[in-house]
Design a protein around this motif. Structure first.
Motif, PDB file in Angstrom:
ATOM      1  N   PRO A 119      37.330  36.999  32.486  1.00  0.00           N
ATOM      2  CA  PRO A 119      38.377  37.413  33.422  1.00  0.00           C
ATOM      3  C   PRO A 119      38.047  38.741  34.091  1.00  0.00           C
ATOM      4  N   ASP A 145      46.424  35.615  31.559  1.00  0.00           N
ATOM      5  CA  ASP A 145      45.116  34.985  31.685  1.00  0.00           C
ATOM      6  C   ASP A 145      45.097  33.658  30.944  1.00  0.00           C
ATOM      7  N   SER A 157      39.263  31.502  33.719  1.00  0.00           N
ATOM      8  CA  SER A 157      39.878  32.780  34.035  1.00  0.00           C
ATOM      9  C   SER A 157      39.705  33.093  35.509  1.00  0.00           C
TER      10      SER A 157
END
Length: 299
Positions: free
Chosen positions: A20, A199, A209
């Motif tokens: 992410p 997330d 992500s």
């Protein structure tokens, strides 16, 4: 901690190949002096933290703060530093969907205060992330923003940093010698929990992500703890992303049909999906959720 968050609380463990990303967005720009820091000292600390981590942010400025309480030099420093300046309306009022034309006029009232800076972009952040409780008002407001060349600048990771900040400032007024450490720990834990929750939603919705936009405010907590927050994300395997890159993602241009419109965009997309009712509270973030935990910790 929610089931989604629990699956990600270990940070780097269990990540997909695409880790992410997180971009910093800061709302309001109220430069009122606070305990420990003046408004300008707080702003300098925020910009210094961004510079240390080599990341560019987006600041969404409410026009009512530009003037006596906000030195325009602060906006110049943001612009000159390569950060985005976006529109947060003039009055910072809640948009429930009524009178979209009047609300758009308030957005346009803010624009001349920002348009002279090179960092200005026609990006709009709804105050309180409130985009309308009625479909007609929501859709009219979306059309008006597009007509005037604006894009919505959604949040994907919402937080209650403002509430933690309120509690910290109240404590400092009562006891100026209060240690920052327990508040720092709580703040970082809160931000991490909310980031991993959102997330987790993104992973479930999209299969991976995304580059997130986190909502922070120009508050004492941001001045004190932003450097630690960015270091935390890097240490746990997240990528720091420039705000212009994150905000340019086609995913952030999506317009969920649910009502009330707003909240985190990831929250809104999950709400519209229909499979996540048991995981979505409303509002997504609020001081009422953090108060019992802070009370229990004596914060």
């Amino acid at each position: 901690m929610s089931g989604l968050a629990a699956g990600w609380a270990s940070g780097a463990q269990g990540r997909t190949a695409r880790s992410p990303g997180i971009a910093v967005t800061i709302d309001d720009f109220d430069l009122t002096d606070t305990p420990l820091m003046s408004g300008e000292e707080r702003d300098a600390a925020i910009r210094a933290a961004l510079a240390r981590h080599r990341v560019k942010a987006a600041g969404f400025v409410a026009g009512k703060y530009v003037g006596d309480s906000l030195d325009p030099a602060v906006l110049a420093r943001w612009s000159d530093g390569g950060h985005i300046l976006g529109n947060h309306s003039f009055s910072h009022r809640y948009f429930g969907g009524e009178d979209p034309a009047g609300f758009m006029a308030d957005v346009l009232k803010c624009e001349p205060l920002l348009s002279g800076y090179a960092g200005f972009r026609r990006l709009f952040r709804f105050p309180y992330l409130a985009e309308g409780k009625i479909a007609a008002g929501r859709d009219t407001m979306r059309a008006l923003l597009k007509r005037h060349g604006y894009r919505n600048a959604p949040v994907t990771i919402d937080t209650s940093d403002w509430y933690v900040d309120n509690r910290l400032k109240a404590r400092l007024l009562a006891d100026p010698r209060q240690s920052m450490e327990p508040y720092r720990r709580f703040y970082l834990g809160h931000v991490w929990e909310r980031a991993t929750f959102y997330d987790g939603l993104a992973q479930s919705l999209f299969g991976h992500s995304i580059d997130h936009t986190i909502l922070l405010h120009h508050r004492l907590t941001t001045g004190l703890f932003l450097d630690d927050m960015l270091a935390m994300f890097e240490e746990r395997g997240w990528r720091l992303v420039d705000a212009d890159k994150a905000l340019a993602s086609p995913l952030l241009a999506r317009e969920p049909e649910g009502l009330p419109a707003g909240q985190s965009l990831v929250w809104a997309l999950a709400k519209a999906d229909g499979r996540y009712e048991g995981r979505l509270r409303y509002p997504g973030e609020d001081g009422a959720y953090e108060a019992p935990r802070m009370d229990a910790l004596g914060l």
